[in-house]
Motif scaffolding. Structure first.
Motif, short mmCIF file in Angstrom:
data_model
loop_
_atom_site.label_atom_id
_atom_site.label_comp_id
_atom_site.label_asym_id
_atom_site.label_seq_id
_atom_site.Cartn_x
_atom_site.Cartn_y
_atom_site.Cartn_z
N ARG A 151 0.85 -1.19 0.00
CA ARG A 151 0.00 0.00 0.00
C ARG A 151 0.88 1.23 0.00
NH1 ARG A 151 -4.79 -1.47 4.25
NH2 ARG A 151 -5.55 -3.28 3.13
N VAL A 152 1.32 1.63 -1.18
CA VAL A 152 2.21 2.77 -1.32
C VAL A 152 1.58 3.72 -2.34
CG1 VAL A 152 4.52 3.51 -2.00
CG2 VAL A 152 4.21 1.34 -0.83
N ARG A 153 1.58 4.99 -2.03
CA ARG A 153 1.02 5.98 -2.95
C ARG A 153 2.05 6.33 -3.99
NH1 ARG A 153 -0.03 11.74 -0.78
NH2 ARG A 153 0.80 12.69 -2.64
N GLN A 154 1.66 6.26 -5.24
CA GLN A 154 2.55 6.63 -6.33
C GLN A 154 2.49 8.14 -6.51
OE1 GLN A 154 4.64 4.88 -8.01
NE2 GLN A 154 4.10 2.87 -7.22
N LEU A 155 3.60 8.81 -6.25
CA LEU A 155 3.61 10.27 -6.31
C LEU A 155 3.54 10.79 -7.75
CD1 LEU A 155 6.23 11.08 -3.57
CD2 LEU A 155 3.77 11.23 -3.43
N ASP A 156 4.10 10.05 -8.67
CA ASP A 156 4.11 10.55 -10.05
C ASP A 156 2.71 10.55 -10.65
OD1 ASP A 156 3.93 7.85 -10.01
OD2 ASP A 156 5.34 7.50 -11.66
N GLU A 157 1.76 9.79 -10.12
CA GLU A 157 0.40 9.80 -10.63
C GLU A 157 -0.34 11.05 -10.19
OE1 GLU A 157 -1.37 6.25 -9.21
OE2 GLU A 157 -0.14 4.94 -10.49
N THR A 158 0.04 11.66 -9.07
CA THR A 158 -0.68 12.83 -8.55
C THR A 158 -0.21 14.13 -9.20
OG1 THR A 158 0.87 13.03 -6.73
CG2 THR A 158 -1.11 11.72 -6.34
N PHE A 159 0.97 14.16 -9.81
CA PHE A 159 1.45 15.39 -10.43
C PHE A 159 0.75 15.61 -11.77
CE2 PHE A 159 5.60 14.51 -8.10
CZ PHE A 159 5.27 15.38 -7.09
N GLU A 160 0.59 16.88 -12.09
CA GLU A 160 0.03 17.20 -13.40
C GLU A 160 1.13 17.09 -14.45
OE1 GLU A 160 -1.78 20.98 -13.29
OE2 GLU A 160 -3.11 20.48 -11.63
N THR A 161 0.72 16.90 -15.68
CA THR A 161 1.70 16.73 -16.75
C THR A 161 2.47 18.01 -17.03
OG1 THR A 161 -0.03 17.19 -18.37
CG2 THR A 161 0.41 14.88 -17.84
N SER A 162 1.85 19.18 -16.81
CA SER A 162 2.55 20.43 -17.09
C SER A 162 3.68 20.64 -16.08
CB SER A 162 1.58 21.62 -17.06
OG SER A 162 1.03 21.73 -15.76
N GLU A 163 3.51 20.18 -14.88
CA GLU A 163 4.57 20.34 -13.88
C GLU A 163 5.72 19.38 -14.16
OE1 GLU A 163 2.98 19.92 -10.03
OE2 GLU A 163 1.68 21.67 -10.17
N MET A 164 5.42 18.29 -14.82
CA MET A 164 6.45 17.32 -15.08
C MET A 164 7.38 17.76 -16.22
SD MET A 164 5.96 14.80 -12.95
CE MET A 164 6.66 13.34 -13.65
N GLN A 165 6.88 18.64 -17.09
CA GLN A 165 7.70 19.06 -18.23
C GLN A 165 8.73 20.09 -17.78
OE1 GLN A 165 4.84 20.47 -20.99
NE2 GLN A 165 4.02 18.42 -21.43
N PRO A 166 9.98 19.95 -18.22
CA PRO A 166 11.02 20.89 -17.78
C PRO A 166 10.90 22.27 -18.39
CG PRO A 166 11.92 19.30 -19.32
CD PRO A 166 10.52 18.88 -19.05
N ASP A 167 10.27 22.43 -19.60
CA ASP A 167 10.23 23.75 -20.25
C ASP A 167 9.03 24.57 -19.80
OD1 ASP A 167 8.38 22.12 -21.37
OD2 ASP A 167 8.77 22.72 -23.45
N ALA A 168 8.21 24.04 -18.96
CA ALA A 168 7.05 24.81 -18.48
C ALA A 168 7.55 25.95 -17.60
CB ALA A 168 6.11 23.91 -17.68
N THR A 169 6.94 27.14 -17.81
CA THR A 169 7.35 28.32 -17.04
C THR A 169 6.55 28.38 -15.75
OG1 THR A 169 5.72 29.66 -18.17
CG2 THR A 169 7.94 29.60 -19.11
N ARG A 170 7.26 28.64 -14.70
CA ARG A 170 6.63 28.74 -13.40
C ARG A 170 6.66 30.21 -12.98
NH1 ARG A 170 9.23 23.72 -10.01
NH2 ARG A 170 8.39 22.09 -11.33
N PRO A 171 5.65 30.66 -12.29
CA PRO A 171 5.68 32.05 -11.82
C PRO A 171 6.73 32.21 -10.72
CG PRO A 171 3.76 30.91 -10.96
CD PRO A 171 4.41 29.98 -11.92
N GLU A 172 7.30 33.41 -10.71
CA GLU A 172 8.32 33.70 -9.70
C GLU A 172 7.66 33.83 -8.33
OE1 GLU A 172 11.66 34.02 -9.90
OE2 GLU A 172 11.53 33.33 -11.96
N PRO A 173 8.26 33.32 -7.30
CA PRO A 173 7.66 33.46 -5.97
C PRO A 173 7.73 34.91 -5.51
CG PRO A 173 9.81 32.44 -5.80
CD PRO A 173 9.50 32.55 -7.27
N PHE A 174 6.75 35.35 -4.73
CA PHE A 174 6.69 36.72 -4.23
C PHE A 174 7.59 36.85 -3.01
CE2 PHE A 174 4.83 39.77 -1.23
CZ PHE A 174 4.97 40.92 -1.97
#
Length: 199
Positions: A151-174
């Motif tokens: 009974r182990v939770r697979q973490l990669d199933e909970t992430f969205e595909t856009s977060e998994m891609q390296p070229d996706a732009t993330r907003p800068e933290p405030f």
């Protein structure tokens, strides 16, 4: 009257204690006899097996003869209580010799089984006899076609595909800007200002 009653009560209690002690002694006597019989039987079996194969040494032959004789005569093969436990038939050193003889017999049997021939030379008889092993048969209670899944939770199933891609732009933290004039003195401590002459 009371002294006679106390004396009778003490005598009955003493008789009960004596009966319990005698019962315990009889139990220990039977255990010693049984231990001596078992040790003698095992020693004779080992001596017989080793002499049939021709692997017995003079020391082992003399040792088994003398120990068997002492077991018959005294019920124990040693007298000094420091050499073994009081209820045992063999001392610690004698047990080591018997254990080495037992190992020798087991090695001979293992060699004989690996070679495939019996001591008498009849392989058919050996194949018909069921072999005695120390392994217990497996239990019939086993899983019926089901495999274990942890009974182990697979973490990669909970992430969205856009977060998994390296070229996706993330907003800068405030990160708020720090104003030098808005620094307050620590609360609870007096604020001292050092004033120099001439300033």
């Amino acid at each position: 009257m009371t002294s006679d009653f106390d004396k009778q009560q003490w005598q009955t209690e003493q008789a009960a204690r004596d009966a319990g002690l005698e019962k315990q002694r009889e139990k220990e006597r039977k255990a010693r006899k049984r231990s001596a019989r078992n040790a003698k039987r095992k020693l004779e079996r080992l001596q017989r097996t080793l002499s049939e194969t021709g692997e017995i040494t003079d020391f082992e032959s003399e040792f088994s003869d003398s120990v068997s004789e002492r077991l018959d005569q005294f019920g124990s093969a040693f007298h000094d209580c420091e050499k073994g436990r009081p209820g045992d038939a063999l001392s610690f050193a004698q047990k080591r010799v018997v254990a080495s003889m037992n190992r020798k017999v087991k090695d001979l049997r293992a060699r004989r089984d690996a070679d495939g021939d019996d001591v008498d030379g009849n392989d058919a008889d050996r194949l018909e006899r069921p072999s005695r092993t120390s392994f217990k048969p497996r239990s019939s209670f086993k899983t019926k076609g089901r495999t274990f899944k942890p009974r182990v939770r697979q973490l990669d199933e909970t992430f969205e595909t856009s977060e998994m891609q390296p070229d996706a732009t993330r907003p800068e933290p405030f990160i708020p800007e720090r104003d030098e004039h808005s620094v307050r003195p620590p609360v609870g401590r007096p604020f001292l200002r050092v004033v120099r002459n001439g300033d």
